[in-house]
Design an enzyme around this catalytic site. Structure first.
Site, short mmCIF file in Angstrom:
data_model
loop_
_atom_site.label_atom_id
_atom_site.label_comp_id
_atom_site.label_asym_id
_atom_site.label_seq_id
_atom_site.Cartn_x
_atom_site.Cartn_y
_atom_site.Cartn_z
N HIS A 34 18.81 -30.59 -45.59
CA HIS A 34 18.15 -30.32 -44.31
C HIS A 34 18.20 -31.45 -43.30
O HIS A 34 17.65 -31.32 -42.21
CB HIS A 34 16.67 -29.98 -44.54
N LYS A 85 7.61 -29.08 -30.98
CA LYS A 85 8.24 -29.45 -32.26
C LYS A 85 7.56 -30.72 -32.73
O LYS A 85 6.77 -31.31 -31.99
CB LYS A 85 9.75 -29.68 -32.09
N ARG A 86 7.86 -31.16 -33.96
CA ARG A 86 7.28 -32.41 -34.41
C ARG A 86 7.64 -33.53 -33.44
O ARG A 86 8.73 -33.54 -32.86
CB ARG A 86 7.78 -32.74 -35.82
N LYS A 142 14.01 -36.43 -31.61
CA LYS A 142 13.86 -35.19 -30.83
C LYS A 142 13.70 -35.47 -29.33
O LYS A 142 13.71 -34.58 -28.51
CB LYS A 142 12.68 -34.36 -31.36
N THR A 163 15.09 -24.31 -35.45
CA THR A 163 14.87 -22.86 -35.48
C THR A 163 13.98 -22.45 -34.31
O THR A 163 13.99 -21.30 -33.89
CB THR A 163 14.22 -22.40 -36.80
N LYS A 216 13.95 -19.04 -31.70
CA LYS A 216 12.77 -18.25 -31.32
C LYS A 216 12.68 -18.10 -29.81
O LYS A 216 12.38 -17.02 -29.29
CB LYS A 216 11.50 -18.92 -31.88
#
Length: 843
Positions: free
Chosen positions: A378, A569-570, A575, A677, A681
């Site tokens: 992952h 998101k985290r 990110k 993911t 969405k």
């Protein structure tokens, strides 16, 4: 602007969820009243909202139980190959509405509850999220369970029943504060304790090599108590099982203390055993080498493998005696999927059981193990890869350490024979990493012990093959596969965006719910004025509803016709929430420099949790809230720009924000996000993506056409080239005036007047230690955001792009992902067979 539809008006609309039959409504009412009667204790005749929620949950559960029992009977009689999905995280969210949707009960319950003078949505809000995961990995596991049930696979999810899930995030004075998530406080109506299947798990002790074989003795025992949760497929009467283990101390735990009189201390010590399932480690993409975490990993693996072997041995329904004693056929009947390296101990544990307990020959056991296990990688971030100290293993799992050493020796002998004299290759490929502290590389263990290794998006799987596991790929290229992630359309379209699901169903029918590729048919309606209008109207209703929610929660007046620009998101440096911050500051400075200029209004929303020990992530949250504080209170700005930090982002909040978003930010440095993911969405719910060519964004751009996403910035090869020449942040800072202005404002305390040095660490990191090269993509990002503004000013063209994105999102269904796992890794075929419901005779 129209107000959002009231519940009463929504009820009048014909919905894709099926018109409720009167009989169903009467049945639900009767069942609800019966459960409510038994919920209320004698001295309390007034029901609370929570009583109503529990009565409804039990009513819906009644519809599950018969199907659940029948499904398990069906599996026992047909004895299919069973799939075991092992994950330390299952981020399930709420269960009530999802169950109603999958059983086709939502309208009947809605109508029955309405007739009783209650509001279904209010009852749904009472349910606690089951937050047994951190982010993408745990939510993926939840989507996979839904798809496996919908595809009729005999599948089981196995994990830990954490007493406390991912912490609740409170924002206090702009800082994240963690609170324990006591999600089981009021009980959990969806689980069933199964004490009859309680199993022992061993720790510590020593290994005794005897003439009869190897024995692991003098261990400390902890009991694993299973709790089963039903997982319904979509309208196919299949109900699979998620089994979560809870740790219990055996009765004699430390009661030797009692012999010296300290009975109280001995009973208190039971907590040491039960702590194993107490709390979820709140780290995402970060390895924390704590002994308790290793105990959790072994605990779930040891209990699960005993359960798998028991089920394999007594395969016929009603038979609890072993009917299979030969393990030759084990891989034909059992597939074990390791969700990342967290359940990697399955490999040495299966070897231990086969060799030490079942007396299978070592080489045969190794062949069985490899054919049974498969591993999903992952992440490519080095700090996320699990590398356990050998000394910790030696103490906690001495027999497993011996087995890992023996497996590693076999593996290295093979490598040495194929590459004679290549000592460096042996060092790179060893499961044991030498050094000051010897460590076990769990990813290497997974690769050598599995017959299939997959990444979770095409670009990620290529990086896995060409860099992370390059040597292993050269050795066994046939092992490596790609399985691009997906999301379940039941929760992420039907449940969270019924308005959009309805207008899609009107145009193309309802088959898309179980075959998302059918959305392609919407391409015929891209220029259909009525459909363009309908899609825009649904989005506007979702925005109005979410704006009302935000105003209630945050007391900030939201402009519902502004662009809802969302990054949830985290919180993690890779990110790049910081890039989003720099854009917000740049917009703010542009408004300030010319307030009379026309400007596309935006509401920028950023949400996500920071790992409690991750200093920089917590600083990023403080920066976002500080920027919001200044911008939201500046009279020059008015409703042109708002910056909101969405507190306590979780599954149930995602279900509200995603359908309302116009723009989805997926802006990680190319080559760092395995898949994502959330991006999927947003796409299926009609938001346009601004993003880098990273993770599944690459395939989203391929499906919809790159011109229908806002793609910017460096590609993987550009990042690699920049690494080779050396990234110099100051060069961008000197060259780009708007960037320099924004950084200087952060640095000087413009956004933190009470503490001017507050963001010193953030600026220092961006200027001198930024692994993720925020400044390198700033210019391209700002320019791309200008294109977003241009398109947003033309609502018709914007909505046409939205329709194209929705139409091209079919690939990103977890049904497609699981079908690929089933055929290409597990060797099973999905089944469209409907099990007859409990009220009909079995065939």
């Amino acid at each position: 602007m129209a107000a959002p539809l009231s519940d009463g008006e929504r009820r009048k609309q014909i919905s894709v969820r099926g018109i409720a039959g009167l009989g169903d409504v009467a049945e639900v009412r009767k069942s609800f009243n019966r459960h409510l009667h038994f919920t209320l204790v004698k001295d309390r005749n007034v029901a609370t909202p929570r009583d109503y929620y529990f009565a409804l949950a039990h009513t819906v559960r009644d519809h599950l139980v018969g199907r659940w029992i029948r499904t398990q009977q069906h599996y026992y009689e047909r004895d299919p190959k069973r799939i075991y999905y092992l994950s330390l995280e299952f981020y399930m969210g709420r269960t009530l509405q999802n169950t109603m949707v999958n059983l086709g009960l939502q309208n009947a319950c809605d109508e029955a509850i309405y007739q009783l003078g209650l509001d279904l949505e209010e009852l749904e809000e009472i349910e606690e999220d089951a937050g047994l995961g951190n982010g993408g990995l745990g939510r993926l596991a939840a989507c996979f369970l839904d798809s496996m049930a919908t595809l009729g696979l005999a599948a089981y999810g196995y994990g830990i029943r954490y007493e406390f899930g991912i912490f609740n995030q409170k924002i206090v004075d702009g800082w994240q504060v963690e609170e324990a998530d006591d999600w089981l406080r009021y009980g959990n109506p969806w689980e069933k304790a199964r004490p009859e299947y309680m199993l022992p798990v061993h720790f510590y002790g020593r290994v005794d090599h005897t003439p009869e074989g190897v024995k692991w003795i003098d261990t400390q025992v902890v009991l694993a108590m299973p709790y089963d949760t039903p997982v319904p497929g979509y309208k196919n009467n299949t109900v699979n099982t998620m089994r979560l283990w809870s740790a219990k101390a055996p009765n004699d735990f430390n009661l030797q203390e009692f012999n010296v009189g300290d009975y109280i201390e001995a009973v208190l010590d039971r907590n040491l055993a039960e702590n194993i399932s107490r709390v979820l480690y709140p780290n995402d993409n970060f390895f924390e080498g704590k002994e308790l975490r290793l105990k959790q990993e072994y605990f779930v693996v040891a209990a699960t493998l005993q359960d798998i072997i028991r089920r394999f041995k007594s395969s016929k329904f009603g038979c609890r005696d072993p009917v299979r004693t030969c393990f030759e056929t084990f891989p034909d009947k059992v597939a074990i999927q390791l969700n990342d390296t967290h359940p990697a101990l399955s490999i040495p544990e299966l070897m231990r059981i086969l060799v030490d307990v079942e007396k299978v020959d070592w080489d045969k056991a190794w062949e069985i193990t490899k054919r049974t296990c498969a591993y999903t990688n992952h992440t490519v971030l080095p700090e996320a890869l699990e590398r356990w100290p050998v000394s910790m293993f030696e103490k906690l799992l001495p027999r497993h350490l011996e087995i890992i050493y023996a497996l590693n020796q076999m593996h290295l002998d093979r490598v040495a024979a194929l590459y004679p004299g290549d000592i460096d290759r042996l060092r790179r490929m060893s499961v044991i990493e030498e050094g000051d502290c010897k460590r076990i590389n769990m990813a290497h263990l997974c690769v050598i012990g599995s017959h299939a290794v997959n990444g979770v998006a095409r670009i990620h799987s290529d990086i896995v093959k060409n860099s992370v596991f390059k040597d292993f790929y050269e050795l066994e290229p046939e092992k490596f596969q790609n399985k691009t992630n997906g999301i379940t359309p039941r929760r992420w379209l039907l449940l969270c965006n019924p308005g959009l699901a309805d207008i899609i169903a009107e145009k193309i029918g309802e088959d898309f719910i179980t075959d998302l590729s059918q959305l392609k048919k919407l391409l015929d309606f891209i220029n259909n004025e009525a459909f363009i209008r309908d899609v825009a109207k649904v989005k506007q209703e979702n925005k109005l509803k979410f704006a009302a929610y935000l105003e209630e929660q945050y007391k900030v007046k939201i402009n519902p016709s502004s662009m809802f620009d969302v990054q949830v998101k985290r919180i993690h440096e890779y990110k790049r929430q910081l890039l989003n911050c720099l854009h917000a500051i740049t917009l703010y400075n542009r408004i300030r420099s010319d307030p009379s200029k026309s400007f596309v209004p935006r509401t920028i929303m950023i949400g996500g949790k920071a790992a409690p020990g991750y200093h920089m992530a917590k600083m990023i949250i403080k920066l976002i809230t500080s920027i919001g504080e200044v911008i939201n209170n500046d009279p020059y700005v008015g409703d042109k720009l708002k910056v909101i930090f969405l507190e306590n982002y979780r599954v149930s909040l995602a279900e509200k924000v995603i359908p309302a978003a116009d723009l989805s930010q997926q802006i990680s440095t190319a080559g760092t996000e395995a898949s994502g993911t959330g991006n999927m969405k947003f796409m299926v719910n009609g938001a346009l993506t601004i993003g880098t060519m990273d993770g599944a964004n690459v395939e989203m751009a391929e499906e919809a056409g790159e011109e229908n996403l806002f793609i910017f910035g460096m590609r993987v090869e550009d990042v690699e080239a920049l690494d080779r020449q050396g990234y110099n942040a100051r060069e961008y800072y000197e060259r780009l005036p708007e960037l320099r202005q924004a950084v200087d404002q952060i640095s000087s305390g413009f956004f933190s007047p009470r503490d001017p040095g507050c963001f010193r660490d953030v600026v220092n990191m961006l200027m001198y230690h930024d692994r993720f090269k925020v400044f390198a993509d700033y210019e391209a990002y700002i320019k791309c955001q200008g294109q977003v503004d241009q398109l947003f000013m033309d609502p018709r063209e914007w909505t046409k792009k939205v329709i194209r994105n929705i139409a091209c999102s079919g690939k990103f269904s977890s049904d497609r992902t699981i079908t690929e796992y089933a055929r290409e890794i597990w060797g099973v075929e999905p089944s469209a067979t409907k099990i007859p419901p409990p009220n009909l005779p079995r065939d």
